[in-house]
Design a protein around this motif. Structure first.
Motif, PDB file in Angstrom:
ATOM      1  N   ALA A  97     -20.141  17.936  21.672  1.00  0.00           N
ATOM      2  CA  ALA A  97     -19.397  16.923  21.390  1.00  0.00           C
ATOM      3  C   ALA A  97     -19.029  16.860  19.747  1.00  0.00           C
ATOM      4  O   ALA A  97     -17.954  16.259  19.542  1.00  0.00           O
ATOM      5  N   CYS A  98     -20.214  16.928  18.995  1.00  0.00           N
ATOM      6  CA  CYS A  98     -19.742  16.874  17.657  1.00  0.00           C
ATOM      7  C   CYS A  98     -19.231  18.124  17.220  1.00  0.00           C
ATOM      8  O   CYS A  98     -18.671  17.906  15.827  1.00  0.00           O
ATOM      9  N   GLY A  99     -18.723  18.844  17.719  1.00  0.00           N
ATOM     10  CA  GLY A  99     -17.960  20.085  17.255  1.00  0.00           C
ATOM     11  C   GLY A  99     -16.418  19.686  17.083  1.00  0.00           C
ATOM     12  O   GLY A  99     -15.795  19.960  16.057  1.00  0.00           O
ATOM     13  N   ALA A 100     -15.868  18.633  17.524  1.00  0.00           N
ATOM     14  CA  ALA A 100     -14.753  18.074  17.114  1.00  0.00           C
ATOM     15  C   ALA A 100     -14.744  17.559  15.767  1.00  0.00           C
ATOM     16  O   ALA A 100     -13.598  17.642  14.959  1.00  0.00           O
ATOM     17  N   PRO A 101     -15.416  16.531  15.246  1.00  0.00           N
ATOM     18  CA  PRO A 101     -15.421  16.301  14.086  1.00  0.00           C
ATOM     19  C   PRO A 101     -15.771  17.466  12.875  1.00  0.00           C
ATOM     20  O   PRO A 101     -14.844  17.400  11.945  1.00  0.00           O
ATOM     21  N   ALA A 102     -16.516  18.252  13.399  1.00  0.00           N
ATOM     22  CA  ALA A 102     -16.772  19.490  12.577  1.00  0.00           C
ATOM     23  C   ALA A 102     -15.514  20.130  12.402  1.00  0.00           C
ATOM     24  O   ALA A 102     -15.268  20.770  11.542  1.00  0.00           O
ATOM     25  N   TYR A 103     -14.780  20.357  13.671  1.00  0.00           N
ATOM     26  CA  TYR A 103     -13.515  21.341  13.446  1.00  0.00           C
ATOM     27  C   TYR A 103     -12.718  20.340  12.599  1.00  0.00           C
ATOM     28  O   TYR A 103     -11.950  21.198  11.840  1.00  0.00           O
ATOM     29  N   PHE A 104     -12.593  19.125  12.531  1.00  0.00           N
ATOM     30  CA  PHE A 104     -11.731  18.382  11.781  1.00  0.00           C
ATOM     31  C   PHE A 104     -11.774  18.592  10.358  1.00  0.00           C
ATOM     32  O   PHE A 104     -11.004  18.816   9.672  1.00  0.00           O
TER      33      PHE A 104
END
Length: 163
Positions: A97-104
């Protein structure tokens, strides 16, 4: 004796590595190629350098690599501490789930550099960024569903013990 938390830890680690790999390819290869059709990746990089922009690899690898490193440390710690498989799975869902902000964060500079060099939007053009964000959303929802399910199971056990 089989230890399910070890299997869960291995799966969590492999999922996070796969997520980070796809994210890096999306940011550094697939999206630039989709954003500037008709040019090779080498031509895109050259044109960006001519415009005093760059598609920096290091920040992308550092941000995404930190997620992989954090995952390795946390799942190793959980297995060594004897954490239950469900807790390892919950950790994995939270990390994905924290991958989204990391991707951003990882993609922001690359997107802005593409936008500035080619006078285009800095948004994702290739579809895989959206797929990653959907995977993160599913992981986020699954995390909360598992927590709610576990709370329901615990409440049912308490009721059966009392009465």
């Amino acid at each position: 004796m089989h230890q399910p938390q070890r299997y869960a830890a291995a799966v969590v680690f492999l999922v996070v590595v796969a997520y980070a790999t796809v994210a890096a390819l999306q940011i550094l290869v697939w999206n630039p190629l989709a954003a500037v059709p008709g040019m090779t990746l080498g031509q895109i990089r050259h044109a960006m350098e001519e415009a005093n922009e760059a598609l920096h690899i290091a920040p992308v690898i550092i941000v995404l690599g930190l997620g992989v490193l954090l995952t390795a440390v946390l799942v190793t710690w959980m297995v060594r501490a004897g954490g239950a498989a469900v807790h390892v799975v919950l950790l994995g869902l939270a990390l994905v789930a924290c991958g989204a902000p990391a991707y951003f964060v990882a993609s922001f500079n690359a997107g802005m550099s593409l936008a500035d060099a080619f006078a285009i939007s800095g948004a994702d053009v290739a579809p895989w960024g959206g797929v990653l964000l959907q995977i993160s959303l599913v992981a986020f929802v699954a995390f909360w569903l598992v927590l709610l399910w576990r709370a329901g199971v615990k409440a049912a056990r308490r009721r059966s013990v009392r009465g």
